[in-house]
Design an enzyme around this catalytic site. Sequence first.
Site, PDB file in Angstrom:
ATOM      1  N   TYR A 134      19.938  79.373  56.697  1.00 28.05           N
ATOM      2  CA  TYR A 134      21.186  80.130  56.744  1.00 28.05           C
ATOM      3  C   TYR A 134      21.183  81.128  57.905  1.00 28.05           C
ATOM      4  CZ  TYR A 134      21.892  78.503  51.881  1.00 28.05           C
ATOM      5  OH  TYR A 134      22.043  77.748  50.745  1.00 28.05           O
ATOM      6  N   LYS A 184       8.349  72.640  51.503  1.00 24.96           N
ATOM      7  CA  LYS A 184       8.570  71.219  51.780  1.00 24.96           C
ATOM      8  C   LYS A 184       7.800  70.899  53.060  1.00 24.96           C
ATOM      9  CE  LYS A 184      10.364  67.275  50.776  1.00 24.96           C
ATOM     10  NZ  LYS A 184       9.900  66.508  49.599  1.00 24.96           N
ATOM     11  N   ASP A 217      11.017  69.545  45.524  1.00 24.28           N
ATOM     12  CA  ASP A 217      11.500  68.488  44.622  1.00 24.28           C
ATOM     13  C   ASP A 217      10.689  68.487  43.317  1.00 24.28           C
ATOM     14  OD1 ASP A 217       9.491  67.861  46.408  1.00 24.28           O
ATOM     15  OD2 ASP A 217      10.199  65.845  46.874  1.00 24.28           O
ATOM     16  N   ASP A 241      18.475  79.458  46.967  1.00 23.70           N
ATOM     17  CA  ASP A 241      19.882  79.357  46.587  1.00 23.70           C
ATOM     18  C   ASP A 241      20.074  78.214  45.586  1.00 23.70           C
ATOM     19  OD1 ASP A 241      22.579  79.740  46.542  1.00 23.70           O
ATOM     20  OD2 ASP A 241      22.975  78.988  48.546  1.00 23.70           O
ATOM     21  N   ASP A 245      20.584  78.273  40.916  1.00 26.39           N
ATOM     22  CA  ASP A 245      21.645  77.703  40.075  1.00 26.39           C
ATOM     23  C   ASP A 245      21.046  76.816  38.990  1.00 26.39           C
ATOM     24  OD1 ASP A 245      23.422  78.964  41.806  1.00 26.39           O
ATOM     25  OD2 ASP A 245      24.851  77.302  41.766  1.00 26.39           O
TER      26      ASP A 245
END
Length: 354
Positions: A134, A184, A217, A241, A245
């Site tokens: 971002y 990752k 993952d 982010d 959720d």
Amino acid sequence: MQLRLACIPGDGVGPEVIAAALPVIRDAAALHGAQLDVLEVDWGGERHLRTGAPMPADAADIVRQHDAVLFGAVGRPDVPDHELVWGLIIALRQQLDLAVNLRPVRSWDGVPSVVTSAPGTDLLIVRENTEGEYSGAGGRAHRASGAELAVEVAIHSRHAIERAARYAFDQASRRRGRLALVTKSNAMRHGYTLWDEVVADVAEDFPAVEWQPVLVDAMAARMVQRPTELDVLLCSNLFGDILADLAAVLAGGLGMAPSANVSPQATPGLFEPIHGSAPDIAGQGIANPVACLLSGAMMLDHSGLPAAGDSIRDAIATALLDPSIHTPDLGGTGTTEGVATAVRAALNRERNTR
Ligand code: ATP
């Protein structure tokens, strides 16, 4: 004690959850000897349509004159999302150098989750908040050629990784002493290998914290299968982010998850529910205000009033035991106002028993 609060209700359900939460936050502060002095500003989508900008050019200076910011939500269907997100919330995070985003998630007695393994969850996502995917670096080229392309550059600096990592390890040492670095680095071999190295360096200063790298993952699966084993998750901007959720679902949904944008320096923090403006339910009086109330509790924690934060959390825990007040996102028929009234009543019962 006087607490100067800048309040940005914003768009959609933002003003609804802020209007419900503010009186409760005010009561909790008063219960612990503090007065709230609130400046409400009209920043958001409606201002963007009226003036061409969602907030004034000196917004960061206005905020700096306060102790903290309480933010509702930004976004409206008639303005592209990225204009408001970049024009307001990401801009404030970057201009105020709010380096770290804290997203605590816990399960609540009496609140169902669609994830059967959720009861007993108590985790904290610590998210790097200023760069990563971002950063805003990149661009678009060959617009009119029919072969348009876009480049979005992720930036990972040792400085930003280290300050987020120090914050996360410090939090882990005050909690259950476990930290997972969400990475990752098997596939993204530049940025995330730097994360691995910097975090390993920082970990040496926190020998009591047990830590491990976990691929994002695999973490998504673990969060659903064995969430109660998780304590602190250290994440980049993008991974934090997304996982927040997912984690919110463990608590009952997006209406239950608060966040804090904080700086290791003395800058005022910005506290906000993780949910957006929820245009599908805006104006109906049924938005769940718990995420906003919990954000207010975090604001009080970070303003030197952790007992007032605890009072709000205890009052929420008591109120949520009654399913008749649950809003539709929790499977009930309750209203925003009804939840706030029940939490306020529980808080006032605490005051009367003191
Ligand atoms: P953003 O990208 O800003 O996070 P979004 O458009 O992806 O926003 P939200 O606005 O958070 O997502 O809405 C996602 C879903 O969650 C919607 O169905 C919305 O109604 C629901 N939701 C969000 N916040 C609440 C809330 N406080 N109470 C009840 N439901 C909510």
